[in-house]
Design a protein around this motif. Structure first.
Motif, PDB file in Angstrom:
ATOM      1  N   ASN A 144       4.589 -57.373 -21.442  1.00  0.00           N
ATOM      2  CA  ASN A 144       4.152 -57.590 -20.064  1.00  0.00           C
ATOM      3  C   ASN A 144       5.135 -56.795 -19.201  1.00  0.00           C
ATOM      4  OD1 ASN A 144       3.793 -58.574 -17.467  1.00  0.00           O
ATOM      5  ND2 ASN A 144       3.295 -60.640 -18.160  1.00  0.00           N
TER       6      ASN A 144
ATOM      7  N   ARG B 273       5.274 -55.523 -16.185  1.00  0.00           N
ATOM      8  CA  ARG B 273       5.672 -55.918 -14.839  1.00  0.00           C
ATOM      9  C   ARG B 273       6.741 -56.996 -14.901  1.00  0.00           C
ATOM     10  NH1 ARG B 273       3.159 -52.084 -13.771  1.00  0.00           N
ATOM     11  NH2 ARG B 273       1.432 -51.870 -12.301  1.00  0.00           N
TER      12      ARG B 273
ATOM     13  N   TYR C  33      12.858 -51.189 -21.066  1.00  0.00           N
ATOM     14  CA  TYR C  33      12.306 -51.441 -19.731  1.00  0.00           C
ATOM     15  C   TYR C  33      13.304 -52.238 -18.881  1.00  0.00           C
ATOM     16  CZ  TYR C  33       7.341 -49.979 -19.676  1.00  0.00           C
ATOM     17  OH  TYR C  33       6.173 -49.255 -19.620  1.00  0.00           O
TER      18      TYR C  33
ATOM     19  N   PHE D  86      -3.612 -48.746 -13.279  1.00  0.00           N
ATOM     20  CA  PHE D  86      -2.336 -49.346 -13.687  1.00  0.00           C
ATOM     21  C   PHE D  86      -2.294 -49.254 -15.206  1.00  0.00           C
ATOM     22  CE2 PHE D  86      -3.598 -51.541  -9.779  1.00  0.00           C
ATOM     23  CZ  PHE D  86      -2.470 -51.359  -8.983  1.00  0.00           C
TER      24      PHE D  86
ATOM     25  N   GLN E 281       2.863 -44.176 -15.696  1.00  0.00           N
ATOM     26  CA  GLN E 281       2.479 -45.576 -15.511  1.00  0.00           C
ATOM     27  C   GLN E 281       1.210 -45.745 -14.669  1.00  0.00           C
ATOM     28  OE1 GLN E 281       4.744 -48.274 -16.698  1.00  0.00           O
ATOM     29  NE2 GLN E 281       5.928 -46.708 -17.747  1.00  0.00           N
TER      30      GLN E 281
ATOM     31  N   MET F 225      -3.151 -55.575 -14.570  1.00  0.00           N
ATOM     32  CA  MET F 225      -1.988 -55.902 -15.383  1.00  0.00           C
ATOM     33  C   MET F 225      -1.286 -57.201 -15.007  1.00  0.00           C
ATOM     34  SD  MET F 225      -0.216 -52.270 -16.184  1.00  0.00           S
ATOM     35  CE  MET F 225       1.312 -53.052 -16.733  1.00  0.00           C
TER      36      MET F 225
ATOM     37  N   GLU G  34      -1.814 -58.423  -8.906  1.00  0.00           N
ATOM     38  CA  GLU G  34      -2.623 -57.242  -8.643  1.00  0.00           C
ATOM     39  C   GLU G  34      -4.123 -57.522  -8.732  1.00  0.00           C
ATOM     40  OE1 GLU G  34       0.813 -54.228 -10.377  1.00  0.00           O
ATOM     41  OE2 GLU G  34      -1.008 -54.548 -11.522  1.00  0.00           O
TER      42      GLU G  34
END
Lengths: 345, 345, 345, 345
Positions: free
Chosen positions: C191, C193, C224, D131, D141, D167, D171
């Motif tokens: 995930n 984000r 990340y 996204f 991305q 995602m 959003e």
């Protein structure tokens, strides 16, 4: 077993299933919940193939209740099985034997050399392949009977037990003449004729888990050997096939305590194949012993870069000596010890 | 192959690897990037075990470049292999034979009955097990030679070819006397002695993919048979073992077009084992043909609930007749047809 | 990376690939073997998507050479990362912290009770879920912020650090106010984000491996977080999904030493999830420590049969106290010790 | 559910389990077989966590009987769900829509160009990522909201519906303003906040199966969305992670008919991700339709070698046009047709 009927099943469907269960010699015990009817089958239904019942009209699910193996089960045989071999190594007790040696028996000289080194470290069982199952037909296939003779000579000279892989039912009696432990390789866990053949001997068997064998299938494979009258079976976790490619196999270490619960047979770990990388063999040997393994089998080669097979996972003798020292400490921490011969200083 | 050195590898380490490569009879072609030195090995390095090189000091990765099989490879043999058997079924051409019949040969009468029904639908090849590999030693193990005799009788009476599983090298010559296609079962894909034994016959072989065999291992298993001089090998996708439990196996349908690219051998699909559920056999048969399969092998039983083995995945004859009709339509849609005998109206 | 051309590739195809490589800013280094042409790509090609090159005419294989992560790599950062949290627990050094507590924070009273018991055993970090990811929408979803407040109260009262799972990017700042270690659960390893959100904090992160995440993907997920400027990342092996159903997951213990080689980040093991069975937690904790783990995270519940979630894998406090004693012995055997607070006798 | 007691369980243990079952509000129905006592739990026990019961003294096995999802179940909702989107594409009926387009929206110009080409072939739904979840933080991305605007423009100009991946929960409302179908990607199948967020919209959702998600977990993920009141959910099989590395994923085609049995929701197949190779997309599209798929989603790019992502699995427009023709024939063979707009000659 428990048979669950579909919500759409009719009373007639349920009656049909009950009739079939009774025809097979069991009592059927139906009970109706809010959404499903469930039929319990009373009696030792291990011989019944759940698949046949699955095809009866109205059946949705079948849940077996009894493990399908008996002789291998700790339910039936609560005490640990203890197996002692030539030279004194004892599997299934407090002490933990370590079997070591090259992947393949390559020639007499190098085999004697490594045996002598290992004996010097107290190792009681030499491993070495005479018949080699190889993925490619173009790879070295082993020395065959000549390899067995070299192993027999090791037995004599160094007082060690020897373990080697048997690949077919017809080779089993030949191998049985020469060695102390008959190994069933991972590709043959479900080669039933071979299991039957080693079941007819009275020689200890080291049964490796299939590359994608379940724990239940491993115990059923052991059941084949036990059912033949050979009670000396050791199970060997050697890694399973998963999606992870960082190591050749995924070492299913959970299997060690799971097997110790389900069965009375000794549980051995092969950290060389379970990882495929020599540099992981020491930590995984320590982990195996911490988890409760009853033995280890480890590939050791005088010069892995010259090994005919499995070089990447073979330890040099010096690294193996270090391993023995560090694994001994872990064994002590779980109130066990390695089963090594006393060595002259 | 390509050998990648560790960032910490010294010039001496690299020289050592080059020396070893040359000692094995290849040319080494080193080149240095910004972070790693890479050594290309020039020559047909299929016989080299990458594992041995992996253990050389300073080596980080080995990437084989050439597929390890040759005879099975389409590179070496671009035209499709075509295999024709007794009764005329032809595998590897435009027409698509369907092999059908019970999991096990249970007795003469029922086998003749089902053969007659299937012949009446135009089926040219009867499947039926005489020697049965069973996960449990307590399950029915097949009729053995008696089963083979029943199959031979089917061959005579109905003009059908017969296919049966061979379980061991020593049974291969016996099976070979009676049947038209020797099947290697999923548990034996890497039973090398057995592969060698069927490689010595000149009878077509149906080689099933191991339950957790890779596509490359399947082709290497075929290579064993081809290397023995038997060029009539058919590959069979029958489902692989994965984490999904909704079906007994996961049908790896990708394997069909992948195999068609890599090899010239016919590719068969077994939707009965690939699903383990009779109600999925028809859709998966259609999918297999749409994907390019050269043949199907399907379990059919007069009364699956009474089948001694694999009842859950066996179709009743009427359902199978429907399947043939619907699969024929899909075959036409991909410019092929089922290889069925003309049947009197 | 290394690009391998098909045997059928033309000189024009090879020229096209070289042109594309150079267009991307790299040097191409072609060399022709007997059967294939191979093109080495010189330069740091991590940002290049191998997939795009794979679609160029004539390309057969692509072999990346460089690991795709940098900040997580031991190549770039040879010394171990050490992470110290509130209350003094230190991850990545010689001592091995044990995080323990219930799966979910169920209410204040029971949480304080278990925290007090665990503190009495020397445990420095309490685990407990406030936001719970549940496979079914009908299961208990956690107390949310109320749970965080309870954890914060534990922090105050008992001087323990607390770790809890963050489920979404937007909840990250909220969780960050209350706890010492932010856990990324197995379902959220990718995930992105969320990884970015915890990367923006300066709070230690416990990143769990995805249920079917590879070791490389785990390191890329860490990348990340590191790329966001948060250097305090711990990796957690918690079992992977395989075909074996005897345990809920297969504990990939190989991953422990593999990760220790590839990365400088601390490696934690979660034996509760890696097995799914409380009776396997002790042997697997010993194995994890023997294999080199830098920390453990274990579910403990006063009465597992009343637990709202994960009862089957939760230990009772007495069993957990036994575990600490036996694991301490194994830690000593590998020259480490558990990171427990001194406890009044 | 069915609770099976250990052979060693005492009458007291059994009484304890019964008491707990009744405390939870169910009726317990014990029955004793020869080797085990079995307790049936009567009532809708979906909300009960079997894990908690598993930890009760004497419990050996738990077998859930009811599927844990309700709204997604065909038991509860026998008729097929039909979903129609802007531009007229209808999922779940006889006609089979094909969604096509680039992996990522790269810029306006190229997106309009490909949309125009696809519209010219009759395609009614354009796919394109704004996204992008990427394994590496160093990869592209996506264009974000700018990408959504380009998609909205395609919607206007060409009268096509558009589908894009969402995602994160936050959003979701933004994406919902611009597109016709909200896609949940494979890494987010168990991102419950996101499922809840799209469950609050009234926009059709394309829910992709997790890379290692089971069929049951996929249906439970759908249940999250349905439980939020959004009844327009489509399920998408896109390949699962297995040990086989010849393809990027293993296309679990069995899942198509299994899902059609278990649920009323439309079942879509993504052959691009299920294979990872453009040259397998056409055969697998035919197979999917033959197996009963209700829709396809396929990556198409004007020049895959220049694609920013997923080039290896993208088809060129000409190859895609061929695919439509050949898949249409298979659709006809199973009494369906592709849902393509009439195109001017």
């Amino acid at each position: 077993m428990i048979i669950v009927m579909k919500p759409s099943a009719t009373a007639e469907d349920t009656a049909g299933v009950i009739a079939r269960v009774e025809e097979l010699g069991y009592r059927a015990h139906p009970s109706s919940g809010e959404e499903r009817t469930v039929i319990g089958v009373i009696g030792d239904d291990r011989p019944v193939d759940p698949d046949a019942l699955r095809s009866l009209r109205g059946v949705e699910q079948i849940h077996p209740i009894l493990a399908p193996y008996k002789l291998a089960s700790r339910d039936m045989h609560p005490e640990d099985t203890i197996i002692t071999v030539h030279g004194g190594a004892t599997f299934g007790g407090t002490a933990i034997p370590v079997m070591a040696g090259p992947c393949s028996v390559e020639d007499a000289e190098s085999t004697f050399a490594i045996a002598e080194q290992l004996q010097g470290m107290g190792v009681k069982v030499l491993r070495g392949g005479a018949f080699k199952p190889r993925t490619s037909p173009y790879s070295f296939q082993g020395l065959g009977e000549e390899g067995l003779k070299i192993l027999a000579e090791v037995r004599e000279r160094y007082g060690m037990a020897v373990v080697t892989e048997v690949m077919t039912a017809e080779e089993a009696p030949l191998c049985d003449e020469y060695v102390d432990i008959l190994q069933i390789g991972t590709r043959n866990m479900q080669n039933y004729r071979l299991l039957e053949a080693v079941g007819r001997t009275r020689t200890p068997v080291l049964l490796k888990r299939g590359m994608s064998g379940t724990i239940e299938e491993l115990l059923l494979a052991a059941e084949y050997i036990l059912a033949g009258g050979n009670e000396q079976v050791m199970l060997c976790e050697r890694g399973i096939r998963t999606y992870e490619t960082a190591t050749r196999s995924t070492f299913d270490i959970n299997a060690v305590p799971v097997l110790k619960q389900l069965t009375h047979l000794p549980v051995i770990v092969d950290p060389s194949h379970a990882t495929g990388r020599w540099d992981l063999v020491e930590p995984m040997s320590k982990a195996a012993v911490a988890a409760g393994a009853d033995g280890l089998i480890i590939e050791v080669h005088a010069d892995p870069s010259q090994a005919i097979s499995d070089g990447a996972q073979s330890l040099r003798p010096e690294a193996f000596a270090d391993l023995l020292r560090s694994v001994e400490r872990v064994a002590q921490a779980v109130d066990r010890s390695l089963d090594l011969a006393a060595v002259k200083a």
